[in-house]
Design an enzyme around this catalytic site. Structure first.
Site, PDB file in Angstrom:
ATOM      1  N   GLY A  39       1.132  -1.680   0.162  1.00 15.09           N
ATOM      2  CA  GLY A  39       0.009  -0.099  -0.068  1.00 15.09           C
ATOM      3  C   GLY A  39       0.958   1.352   0.364  1.00 15.09           C
ATOM      4  N   ILE A  41       2.097   3.479   2.712  1.00 15.28           N
ATOM      5  CA  ILE A  41       2.683   3.874   3.251  1.00 15.28           C
ATOM      6  C   ILE A  41       3.915   2.785   3.524  1.00 15.28           C
ATOM      7  CG2 ILE A  41       3.556   3.427   6.171  1.00 15.28           C
ATOM      8  CD1 ILE A  41       0.435   4.677   6.274  1.00 15.28           C
ATOM      9  N   SER A  60       2.012 -10.729   0.056  1.00 14.51           N
ATOM     10  CA  SER A  60       1.521  -9.904  -0.248  1.00 14.51           C
ATOM     11  C   SER A  60       0.497 -11.179  -0.410  1.00 14.51           C
ATOM     12  CB  SER A  60       1.512  -9.491  -2.198  1.00 14.51           C
ATOM     13  OG  SER A  60       0.257  -9.306  -2.445  1.00 14.51           O
ATOM     14  N   ARG A  61      -1.397 -11.127  -0.432  1.00 13.98           N
ATOM     15  CA  ARG A  61      -2.157 -12.615  -0.875  1.00 13.98           C
ATOM     16  C   ARG A  61      -2.111 -12.486  -2.078  1.00 13.98           C
ATOM     17  NH1 ARG A  61      -7.644 -11.115   2.569  1.00 13.98           N
ATOM     18  NH2 ARG A  61      -7.266 -11.000   4.116  1.00 13.98           N
ATOM     19  N   SER A  62      -1.556 -12.249  -3.695  1.00 12.28           N
ATOM     20  CA  SER A  62      -1.625 -12.547  -4.176  1.00 12.28           C
ATOM     21  C   SER A  62      -0.175 -13.060  -5.391  1.00 12.28           C
ATOM     22  CB  SER A  62      -2.517 -11.277  -5.064  1.00 12.28           C
ATOM     23  OG  SER A  62      -1.440 -10.402  -4.812  1.00 12.28           O
ATOM     24  N   ARG A 126      -0.684  -1.172  13.897  1.00 15.66           N
ATOM     25  CA  ARG A 126      -1.575  -1.215  14.699  1.00 15.66           C
ATOM     26  C   ARG A 126      -1.202  -2.160  16.248  1.00 15.66           C
ATOM     27  NH1 ARG A 126      -2.487   3.245  13.217  1.00 15.66           N
ATOM     28  NH2 ARG A 126      -4.547   3.763  12.592  1.00 15.66           N
ATOM     29  N   GLU A 155      -2.484   2.547  24.855  1.00 14.60           N
ATOM     30  CA  GLU A 155      -1.803   3.443  24.532  1.00 14.60           C
ATOM     31  C   GLU A 155      -2.230   4.788  25.625  1.00 14.60           C
ATOM     32  OE1 GLU A 155      -1.513   4.747  20.037  1.00 14.60           O
ATOM     33  OE2 GLU A 155      -1.148   2.941  19.745  1.00 14.60           O
ATOM     34  N   HIS A 174       3.407   6.693  19.937  1.00 18.28           N
ATOM     35  CA  HIS A 174       2.286   6.698  18.526  1.00 18.28           C
ATOM     36  C   HIS A 174       2.188   8.415  18.121  1.00 18.28           C
ATOM     37  CE1 HIS A 174      -1.505   4.835  16.757  1.00 18.28           C
ATOM     38  NE2 HIS A 174      -0.804   5.479  15.798  1.00 18.28           N
TER      39      HIS A 174
END
Length: 213
Positions: A39, A41, A60-62, A126, A155, A174
């Site tokens: 993606g 980022i 990557s899933r693909s 996250r 956090e 963060h």
């Protein structure tokens, strides 16, 4: 760098007056693995890593990147469907996937134990993507060399959390989004999206960004 600064704050100048005692290493020639790193980022992180002479592995899933992706044909970027390959081959593992029911708590001991003992784990995504108790135990046992965490499950972490004091953890509050320039971009993007939404009522070609629903 952080350990050197701690020594100076403790008025310890030994590394300036005698042999340097802290570990040193280059990132040039090392490999960074980006979990869910195709993606926006993750691609930016890949840009920086490549400019520093690093190789990049993206999960990557693909098992591939779209042909339009700027790293699709880069010989120093490997894309894998099996994240275990990324874990085994990377010197740094950085998390860039979203938090959802599938990823919550997904990175724990079983995955960390597949990393190199000299590798570092980085999470700026996250905190709840990690199984934090298992991560802490692995760090205490030196299963991996260390971790850099900008996010945690809570956090801030609980005051008795061992993350505060583990010597192989760099913990930040963060702050990835807190810079003035970052927040200005968010404001600008919001304004641009509002303008695009208004314009789309008369011009179907007007496009908003980061639309999820």
């Amino acid at each position: 760098m952080i350990r050197q600064q701690i020594m100076l704050h403790e008025d310890n100048r030994a590394n300036f007056t005698g042999p340097f005692t802290l570990p040193l290493g280059e990132v040039n020639g090392k490999t960074v693995g980006l979990i869910g790193g195709s993606g926006l980022i993750g691609s930016k992180v890949a840009d920086v890593a490549l400019s520093l002479g690093m190789d990049v592995i993206i999960s990557s899933r693909s098992g591939s990147l779209p042909s339009s992706h700027r790293h699709a044909n880069n010989s120093r970027v490997k894309v894998v469907e099996n994240v275990e390959i990324l874990l085994r081959e990377s010197d740094y593992v950085s998390v860039h996937c979203p938090l959802n029911d599938e990823t919550r708590g997904s990175i724990g001991r079983s995955m960390i134990e597949q990393m190199k003992p000299t590798a570092y784990f980085i999470n700026c995504a996250r905190g709840a993507i990690c199984n934090e108790p298992e991560l802490i135990e692995c760090l205490k046992e030196n299963v991996i060399a260390g971790a850099g965490l900008d996010v945690t499950v809570g956090e801030p972490p609980e005051m008795d959390s061992e993350l505060w004091t583990l010597p192989n953890v760099i913990l930040t509050p963060h702050i990835g989004w807190r810079r003035i320039e970052t927040r200005q971009r968010l404001v600008d993007m919001t304004a641009d999206n509002i303008e695009a939404y208004i314009a789309s009522t008369v011009d179907p070609s007007a496009k908003m960004i980061n639309v999820v629903n």
